[in-house]
Enzyme design. Structure first.
Site, mmCIF file in Angstrom:
data_model
loop_
_atom_site.group_PDB
_atom_site.id
_atom_site.type_symbol
_atom_site.label_atom_id
_atom_site.label_comp_id
_atom_site.label_asym_id
_atom_site.label_seq_id
_atom_site.Cartn_x
_atom_site.Cartn_y
_atom_site.Cartn_z
ATOM 1 N N LYS A 1 6.470 -2.918 4.735
ATOM 2 C CA LYS A 1 5.278 -2.517 3.982
ATOM 3 C C LYS A 1 4.541 -3.798 3.596
ATOM 4 O O LYS A 1 5.178 -4.846 3.402
ATOM 5 C CB LYS A 1 5.719 -1.739 2.722
ATOM 6 C CG LYS A 1 4.600 -1.362 1.760
ATOM 7 C CD LYS A 1 3.742 -0.222 2.270
ATOM 8 C CE LYS A 1 2.575 0.090 1.320
ATOM 9 N NZ LYS A 1 1.478 0.807 1.998
ATOM 10 N N ASN B 1 -5.118 8.630 4.447
ATOM 11 C CA ASN B 1 -4.311 8.155 3.321
ATOM 12 C C ASN B 1 -5.031 7.077 2.529
ATOM 13 O O ASN B 1 -5.826 6.304 3.075
ATOM 14 C CB ASN B 1 -2.945 7.634 3.803
ATOM 15 C CG ASN B 1 -2.968 6.143 4.097
ATOM 16 O OD1 ASN B 1 -2.865 5.318 3.182
ATOM 17 N ND2 ASN B 1 -3.140 5.795 5.363
ATOM 18 N N LEU C 1 -1.766 0.357 -1.429
ATOM 19 C CA LEU C 1 -0.872 -0.774 -1.201
ATOM 20 C C LEU C 1 0.257 -0.861 -2.239
ATOM 21 O O LEU C 1 0.512 -1.930 -2.815
ATOM 22 C CB LEU C 1 -1.681 -2.089 -1.178
ATOM 23 C CG LEU C 1 -2.627 -2.244 0.015
ATOM 24 C CD1 LEU C 1 -3.660 -3.332 -0.228
ATOM 25 C CD2 LEU C 1 -1.862 -2.538 1.296
ATOM 26 N N CYS D 1 -6.631 -3.114 5.530
ATOM 27 C CA CYS D 1 -6.567 -1.866 4.738
ATOM 28 C C CYS D 1 -8.003 -1.496 4.352
ATOM 29 O O CYS D 1 -8.724 -2.322 3.797
ATOM 30 C CB CYS D 1 -5.712 -2.085 3.489
ATOM 31 S SG CYS D 1 -5.724 -0.666 2.394
ATOM 32 N N ASN E 1 -5.981 -1.121 12.343
ATOM 33 C CA ASN E 1 -5.538 -0.383 11.153
ATOM 34 C C ASN E 1 -6.360 0.917 11.102
ATOM 35 O O ASN E 1 -7.111 1.215 12.035
ATOM 36 C CB ASN E 1 -5.745 -1.248 9.905
ATOM 37 C CG ASN E 1 -4.828 -0.847 8.747
ATOM 38 O OD1 ASN E 1 -4.542 0.333 8.549
ATOM 39 N ND2 ASN E 1 -4.374 -1.818 7.988
ATOM 40 N N GLY F 1 -3.636 8.498 13.365
ATOM 41 C CA GLY F 1 -3.187 9.599 14.217
ATOM 42 C C GLY F 1 -3.985 9.718 15.496
ATOM 43 O O GLY F 1 -4.831 8.874 15.819
HETATM 44 C C1 SIN Z 1 -2.196 1.781 1.655
HETATM 45 O O1 SIN Z 1 -1.161 1.323 1.155
HETATM 46 O O2 SIN Z 1 -3.042 2.374 0.976
HETATM 47 C C2 SIN Z 1 -2.460 1.647 3.127
HETATM 48 C C3 SIN Z 1 -2.310 0.262 3.605
HETATM 49 C C4 SIN Z 1 -3.189 -0.080 4.775
HETATM 50 O O3 SIN Z 1 -4.014 0.736 5.201
HETATM 51 O O4 SIN Z 1 -3.099 -1.202 5.273
#
Ligand code: SIN
Length: 306
Positions: free
Chosen positions: A45, A70, A74, A129, A191, A216
């Protein structure tokens, strides 16, 4: 059987399938589990300097067609609390790549050094992100920022640095060139795409944070296009990410120019055993097509006249 081994920026992988950052938890045991299930390597992560709780729920919307929107925010325990998790994953034999994020070059370099000290095989910089204020794509959309951050990290560590690029830009290959100029060993693309869902009954965005990132099947052609364009403009290896559900999806990315691929959303939909299935199916597919190795297939679609 076709040879699935690849070397990515000096990192030998038993197969090209990497667990994408963030999809299977952040614990050492979940990373170890993904490797045991067959992944060629696992990416942590994204870890920051301080613990971060992330956004309030709801943080995920599931789409029928194999996709998520989503905005987790982070969430992570902070670098101080992370050594044990990396140690657990490494003890299992897993090849671990550490993902980090930060607001600027100095913090990225500091975090990268601390992650490198944990013995990870490489680093992935989250410059992509799509919804975190002052982080991710907000510091990764401008080639000058990508170059400055990458250069600072490359100077701070002795292990390969991979830059995870955003698709939320008109010129993803320009970002890849900036990373290459600064000494990145590889780039990963893509990403999630910035996206929004509205709950019409509540008359407000569905996610608590509002904007999120789409992953997806729907984003696979966008990812393949980015990899295609990047492959034509840089010499460093490219990792393909976005909507890989099957071996055929992975081979599309590889033929577009990816040397390895990351699998995220498929893990959430199909379970961790997807890695074993992908490895088996890619071997069979390459055999069926008469392609001796993954290496032979990298960029193959650029070489076949239209
Ligand atoms: C997130 O933790 O909100 C997603 C992380 C990402 O899109 O790099």
């Amino acid at each position: 059987m076709a040879d699935l081994k690849v070397t990515l920026a000096g990192i030998p992988l038993r197969n090209p399938f990497l667990l994408a950052s963030g999809i299977w938890g952040e614990s050492g045991s979940s990373l170890a589990g993904a490797y045991a299930a067959g992944a060629g390597g696992v990416i942590t992560k994204s870890i920051g300097r301080e613990p971060r709780p992330g956004y309030p729920n709801p943080t995920v919307v599931t789409f029928d067609q194999w996709g998520f929107l989503n905005a987790m925010g982070l969430p992570n325990p902070g670098i101080e609390s992370y050594p044990e998790e990396v140690a657990t994953a490494r003890k299992s034999g897993a090849l671990v790549i550490g993902s980090v994020f930060g607001p600027d070059a100095a913090e990225f370099a500091d975090l990268a050094g601390r992650m490198a000290d944990l013995g990870v095989a490489g680093l992935e910089l989250n410059l992509s992100c799509p919804h975190a204020e002052g982080l991710g794509s907000e510091v990764g959309q401008d080639p000058a920022d990508v170059e400055e951050i990458t250069r600072a990290v490359v100077r701070a560590v002795k292990i390969p640095v991979i830059v995870k690029l955003t698709p939320n830009t008109s010129d993803p290959a320009g970002l890849a060139e900036a990373a290459e100029r600064a000494g990145a060993a590889a780039v990963s693309a893509i990403n999630t795409l910035r996206a929004l869902a509205i709950d019409v009954r509540l008359r407000r965005p569905t996610l608590a944070h509002g904007l999120g990132g789409l992953s997806g099947s729907a984003i696979k052609p966008i990812g393949v296009a980015c990899v295609w364009q990047i492959f034509e403009r840089v010499k460093i290896p490219v990792i393909g990410v976005g909507g890989i559900m099957t071996a055929e999806d992975a081979l599309e990315y590889i033929m577009a120019g990816a040397r390895a691929v990351e699998v995220g959303t498929a893990v959430a939909f199909k379970g961790i055993r997807v890695f074993g299935d992908l490895v088996r199916d890619l071997g069979r597919l390459l055999d069926e097509l008469g392609i001796a190795s993954v290496n032979d297939a990298v960029g193959m679609a650029h070489r076949v006249p239209a």
